[in-house]
Design a protein around this motif. Structure first.
Motif, short mmCIF file in Angstrom:
data_model
loop_
_atom_site.label_atom_id
_atom_site.label_comp_id
_atom_site.label_asym_id
_atom_site.label_seq_id
_atom_site.Cartn_x
_atom_site.Cartn_y
_atom_site.Cartn_z
N TRP A 30 -9.20 -6.88 -11.51
CA TRP A 30 -7.50 -6.18 -11.58
C TRP A 30 -7.39 -5.74 -10.01
CZ3 TRP A 30 -9.97 -8.06 -15.84
CH2 TRP A 30 -9.08 -8.63 -16.81
N ALA A 31 -7.86 -4.61 -9.85
CA ALA A 31 -7.69 -3.69 -8.60
C ALA A 31 -7.76 -4.47 -7.45
CB ALA A 31 -8.61 -2.47 -8.65
N LEU A 32 -8.49 -5.32 -7.31
CA LEU A 32 -8.68 -6.16 -6.02
C LEU A 32 -7.35 -7.05 -5.74
CD1 LEU A 32 -10.06 -7.67 -3.70
CD2 LEU A 32 -11.08 -9.34 -5.36
N HIS A 33 -6.95 -7.56 -6.92
CA HIS A 33 -5.70 -8.37 -6.84
C HIS A 33 -4.39 -7.43 -6.56
CE1 HIS A 33 -7.95 -11.67 -9.27
NE2 HIS A 33 -8.01 -11.79 -8.08
N GLY A 34 -4.46 -6.64 -7.35
CA GLY A 34 -3.16 -5.65 -7.23
C GLY A 34 -3.16 -4.87 -5.79
N TYR B 61 -1.57 -3.57 0.02
CA TYR B 61 -1.85 -3.52 1.44
C TYR B 61 -0.79 -4.73 2.26
CZ TYR B 61 -6.24 -1.10 0.64
OH TYR B 61 -7.15 -0.51 0.35
N VAL B 62 -0.29 -5.38 1.60
CA VAL B 62 0.73 -6.37 2.20
C VAL B 62 2.13 -5.50 2.56
CG1 VAL B 62 2.34 -8.33 1.75
CG2 VAL B 62 0.04 -8.49 1.60
N ARG B 63 2.46 -4.87 1.47
CA ARG B 63 3.63 -4.04 1.55
C ARG B 63 3.75 -3.05 2.43
NH1 ARG B 63 4.97 -2.31 -5.10
NH2 ARG B 63 5.28 -4.36 -5.76
N TRP B 64 2.57 -2.46 2.54
CA TRP B 64 2.35 -1.28 3.78
C TRP B 64 2.19 -1.94 5.29
CZ3 TRP B 64 -2.27 1.64 0.78
CH2 TRP B 64 -1.70 2.41 -0.18
#
Length: 215
Positions: free
Chosen positions: A107-111, A116-119
């Motif tokens: 869950w956290a890995l995918h989220g 990180y892409v957004r940032w």
């Protein structure tokens, strides 16, 4: 001085460990820090030692990091009645541990990959990239929603929280709060209900009060 010290970075997974310590009725000292420019201060990381990631926990001479590892350790050390994690060899133990580790490894890995892409994405369209990455997050959240529906109980394994809930709660909140992968609370009423029930426990409330946690 309590034998257990928890290094607690604001707006982080550390609430998992604090909630579990409250469930285990263990006394602990909190060393707290806000973020500086979105990250942990260098001095706080140095003070914690180890990898300089949070949560970090010291129990006597034992220094630990990684929230799932800490959760398993604390249950093995202090959950002598196996209320929160079944005993070694009990098949139910490994059903519970699936959720403990999936909270981060799936869950956290995918989220967080989307976050990180957004940032960090500089070229191309971050929204299109996120859309392409959203399938895993949606599948994860759909699975959690259906599991909660089928359970017929307040928490993942009954009407009292166990170590799986102390791990999964934060991840579910994190994904929904930031709408990672385009998910939102309207599509996941069971997860919203689950989060509410987690946060209504006296142990969770105590953990928030003691640590000052806020997302």
């Amino acid at each position: 001085m309590p034998p257990i010290t928890l290094w607690f970075l604001q707006a982080s997974r550390c609430i998992r460990t604090a909630w579990l310590l409250e469930e285990l009725a263990q006394d602990y000292e909190v060393k707290f820090s806000d973020r500086e420019n979105g990250v942990a201060p260098a001095g706080f990381k140095k003070d914690a030692g180890g990898l300089g990631k949070f949560p970090t926990l010291r129990d006597g001479d034992t220094l630990l990091f990684e929230s799932g590892n800490i959760a398993e350790y604390l249950c093995d050390m202090y959950d002598k009645q196996h209320k929160l994690l079944p005993a070694v060899g009990d098949p139910k133990r490994y059903q519970v541990l699936q959720w403990v580790h999936a909270a981060e490894a799936t869950w956290a890995l995918h989220g967080i990959s989307i976050l990180y892409v957004r940032w960090n994405q500089k070229d191309g369209d971050p929204k299109k990239t996120e859309q392409g990455m959203s399938k895993n997050v949606v599948n994860d959240m759909n699975y959690l929603e259906e599991t909660l529906k089928k359970s017929g109980s307040k928490f993942l394994f009954g009407d009292e929280p166990n170590v799986a809930d102390t791990m999964m709660h934060f991840t579910a909140v994190f994904i929904l709060d930031r709408e990672l992968g385009g998910v939102n609370t309207r599509d996941y009423p069971e997860i919203v209900r689950y989060i509410t029930d987690c946060e209504a426990t006296e142990t969770y409330k105590k953990a928030v009060e003691k640590t000052g946690h806020k997302l």
